[in-house]
Design a protein around this motif. Structure first.
Motif, PDB file in Angstrom:
ATOM      1  N   TYR A   1     -23.359  14.897  25.548  1.00 25.83           N
ATOM      2  CA  TYR A   1     -23.632  16.190  25.927  1.00 25.83           C
ATOM      3  C   TYR A   1     -22.350  16.930  26.514  1.00 25.83           C
ATOM      4  N   LEU A   2     -22.264  18.066  25.874  1.00 19.38           N
ATOM      5  CA  LEU A   2     -20.804  18.646  26.441  1.00 19.38           C
ATOM      6  C   LEU A   2     -21.088  20.009  26.465  1.00 19.38           C
ATOM      7  N   LYS A   3     -20.605  20.899  27.711  1.00 21.16           N
ATOM      8  CA  LYS A   3     -20.883  22.089  27.748  1.00 21.16           C
ATOM      9  C   LYS A   3     -19.345  22.735  27.752  1.00 21.16           C
ATOM     10  N   GLY A   4     -18.972  23.682  26.598  1.00 19.18           N
ATOM     11  CA  GLY A   4     -17.641  24.223  26.185  1.00 19.18           C
ATOM     12  C   GLY A   4     -17.096  23.531  25.332  1.00 19.18           C
ATOM     13  N   VAL A   5     -15.769  23.189  25.218  1.00 22.89           N
ATOM     14  CA  VAL A   5     -15.041  22.715  24.511  1.00 22.89           C
ATOM     15  C   VAL A   5     -13.965  21.656  25.008  1.00 22.89           C
ATOM     16  N   SER A   6     -13.814  20.303  24.766  1.00 22.92           N
ATOM     17  CA  SER A   6     -12.976  19.340  25.445  1.00 22.92           C
ATOM     18  C   SER A   6     -11.948  19.015  24.477  1.00 22.92           C
ATOM     19  N   VAL A   7     -10.603  18.891  24.808  1.00 20.61           N
ATOM     20  CA  VAL A   7      -9.428  18.414  24.168  1.00 20.61           C
ATOM     21  C   VAL A   7      -9.006  17.134  24.505  1.00 20.61           C
ATOM     22  N   ALA A   8      -8.715  16.359  23.265  1.00 21.15           N
ATOM     23  CA  ALA A   8      -8.344  14.993  23.403  1.00 21.15           C
ATOM     24  C   ALA A   8      -6.703  14.887  24.417  1.00 21.15           C
ATOM     25  N   LYS A   9      -6.914  14.700  25.422  1.00 18.15           N
ATOM     26  CA  LYS A   9      -5.545  14.608  26.082  1.00 18.15           C
ATOM     27  C   LYS A   9      -4.808  13.377  26.368  1.00 18.15           C
ATOM     28  N   TYR A  10      -4.641  13.077  25.398  1.00 15.11           N
ATOM     29  CA  TYR A  10      -3.646  11.732  25.191  1.00 15.11           C
ATOM     30  C   TYR A  10      -2.411  11.851  24.423  1.00 15.11           C
ATOM     31  N   ASP A  11      -1.484  10.924  24.597  1.00 15.75           N
ATOM     32  CA  ASP A  11      -0.494  10.903  24.132  1.00 15.75           C
ATOM     33  C   ASP A  11      -0.457  10.989  22.426  1.00 15.75           C
ATOM     34  N   SER A  12      -1.115  10.111  21.915  1.00 14.13           N
ATOM     35  CA  SER A  12      -1.187   9.833  20.401  1.00 14.13           C
ATOM     36  C   SER A  12      -2.446   9.532  19.652  1.00 14.13           C
ATOM     37  N   TYR A  13      -2.574   9.603  18.690  1.00 17.50           N
ATOM     38  CA  TYR A  13      -4.106   9.346  17.941  1.00 17.50           C
ATOM     39  C   TYR A  13      -3.806   8.259  16.878  1.00 17.50           C
ATOM     40  N   GLU A  14      -4.715   7.133  16.962  1.00 17.00           N
ATOM     41  CA  GLU A  14      -4.435   5.932  16.288  1.00 17.00           C
ATOM     42  C   GLU A  14      -5.309   6.488  14.791  1.00 17.00           C
ATOM     43  N   THR A  15      -4.727   5.934  13.972  1.00 20.01           N
ATOM     44  CA  THR A  15      -5.203   5.759  12.462  1.00 20.01           C
ATOM     45  C   THR A  15      -4.862   4.640  11.852  1.00 20.01           C
ATOM     46  N   PRO A  16      -5.382   4.344  10.543  1.00 16.95           N
ATOM     47  CA  PRO A  16      -4.939   3.091   9.699  1.00 16.95           C
ATOM     48  C   PRO A  16      -3.559   3.341   9.362  1.00 16.95           C
ATOM     49  N   PHE A  17      -3.341   4.542   9.139  1.00 16.07           N
ATOM     50  CA  PHE A  17      -1.808   5.068   8.521  1.00 16.07           C
ATOM     51  C   PHE A  17      -0.551   4.967   9.604  1.00 16.07           C
ATOM     52  N   GLY A  18      -0.903   4.613  10.979  1.00 16.79           N
ATOM     53  CA  GLY A  18      -0.101   4.738  11.904  1.00 16.79           C
ATOM     54  C   GLY A  18      -0.627   5.872  12.641  1.00 16.79           C
ATOM     55  N   ASN A  19      -0.043   5.939  13.964  1.00 17.30           N
ATOM     56  CA  ASN A  19      -0.475   6.971  15.004  1.00 17.30           C
ATOM     57  C   ASN A  19       0.160   8.427  14.529  1.00 17.30           C
ATOM     58  N   LEU A  20      -0.810   9.289  14.980  1.00 15.61           N
ATOM     59  CA  LEU A  20      -0.296  10.675  15.172  1.00 15.61           C
ATOM     60  C   LEU A  20       0.025  11.140  16.651  1.00 15.61           C
ATOM     61  N   LYS A  21       1.105  12.037  16.487  1.00 19.82           N
ATOM     62  CA  LYS A  21       1.379  12.330  18.134  1.00 19.82           C
ATOM     63  C   LYS A  21       0.484  13.579  18.481  1.00 19.82           C
ATOM     64  N   ILE A  22       0.032  13.817  19.626  1.00 18.51           N
ATOM     65  CA  ILE A  22      -0.867  14.799  20.046  1.00 18.51           C
ATOM     66  C   ILE A  22      -0.065  15.833  20.787  1.00 18.51           C
ATOM     67  N   ASP A  23      -0.394  16.794  20.428  1.00 21.85           N
ATOM     68  CA  ASP A  23       0.640  18.049  21.275  1.00 21.85           C
ATOM     69  C   ASP A  23      -0.067  18.329  22.509  1.00 21.85           C
TER      70      ASP A  23
END
Length: 265
Positions: free
Chosen positions: A87-109
């Motif tokens: 349950y979530l009220k509003g919008v949540s942003v993933a505040k991490y440094d990077s995002y894991e994928t099978p192709f390698g990590n993506l940088k989070i802004d």
């Protein structure tokens, strides 16, 4: 360095990048062989709508949208999807440094994340970010867009008008593109699903957010409504890219889920 770990790899999509690449190559061959209007492949969208089911069901539909999204050479991709687990009220942003994928990590802004928190009251609710509606898009982004930065926005109880303000602000930057994640109707027989989904498809094609409330049962309807408002305001043109149901993969027409992809350019 904090990492937004993959939460549904091995469930919704393969862990092995080679297996994913083979899927994408297979889908692209079908597109190249069967797509009648090849001009669609030259679209440069500012935003796309894509589904978020398991790849075996919905990845073909998503793939064509990400294939055209790479035409933009964007530097930043913002992925927006509904919360299914928390349950979530509003919008949540993933505040991490990077995002894991099978192709390698993506940088989070992170800078943009802070800006949205300050300007629009976006929050960071960590348990909302094991969400499949957004995560399944990240392997596509890494494969097709390379070393872009990303932002993951997950919404719950939210006003589409407020989400539209956020999207409109994001699209002021010409180097930013937006990905709206949604599936369509769930678990009706094929005829009922096609009928309900046609309402969603017509609303998108005609940029008519009001039509969504005449029977469209998209789980990400808030996000779809928001992008339609923005597209209308900005004078974008909508192009429907693909529509199908889970029956195309399973053969079971008794209880299907609908999937669509579209581009706004």
């Amino acid at each position: 360095m904090s990492l937004r770990k993959d939460a549904v790899a091995g469930q919704f999509y393969p862990v092995d990048k080679l297996e994913i690449t083979q899927m994408f190559d297979h889908y692209n061959k079908i597109i190249d062989d069967a797509l009648q209007d090849k001009s669609i492949l030259a679209i440069k969208p500012r935003a796309i709508i894509v589904p978020h089911a398991g790849y075996v069901y919905s990845a073909f539909t998503a793939n064509i949208a990400f294939r055209v999204l790479q035409n933009t050479h964007a530097k930043r991709v913002v992925v927006i999807g509904p919360s299914h687990r928390v349950y979530l009220k509003g919008v949540s942003v993933a505040k991490y440094d990077s995002y894991e994928t099978p192709f390698g990590n993506l940088k989070i802004d992170i800078t943009l994340a802070d800006e949205l928190m300050k300007r629009f009251g976006v929050i960071f609710q960590s348990d909302a970010h094991a969400e499949h509606s957004t995560e399944v898009q990240m392997p596509f982004i890494k494969n097709y867009m390379g070393d872009v930065s990303v932002l993951e926005l997950v919404y719950g109880q939210e006003d589409p008008a407020h989400l539209a303000e956020i999207i409109d602000y994001l699209l002021e930057d010409k180097d930013t593109v937006v990905v709206i994640s949604t599936d369509l109707s769930h678990y009706y027989d094929i005829d009922k699903a096609n009928k309900l989904d046609s309402i969603c498809l017509d609303a998108v094609a005609s940029l008519n957010p009001a039509e969504l409330h005449q029977g469209c049962e998209a789980c990400g309807k808030i996000g779809v409504e928001a992008i339609l408002h923005v597209a209308k305001k900005r004078g974008y043109q909508a192009t429907l890219l693909d529509y199908r149901t889970s029956a195309d993969a399973s053969g079971d027409k008794s209880q299907v889920v609908g999937y669509m992809s579209a581009a706004f350019s």
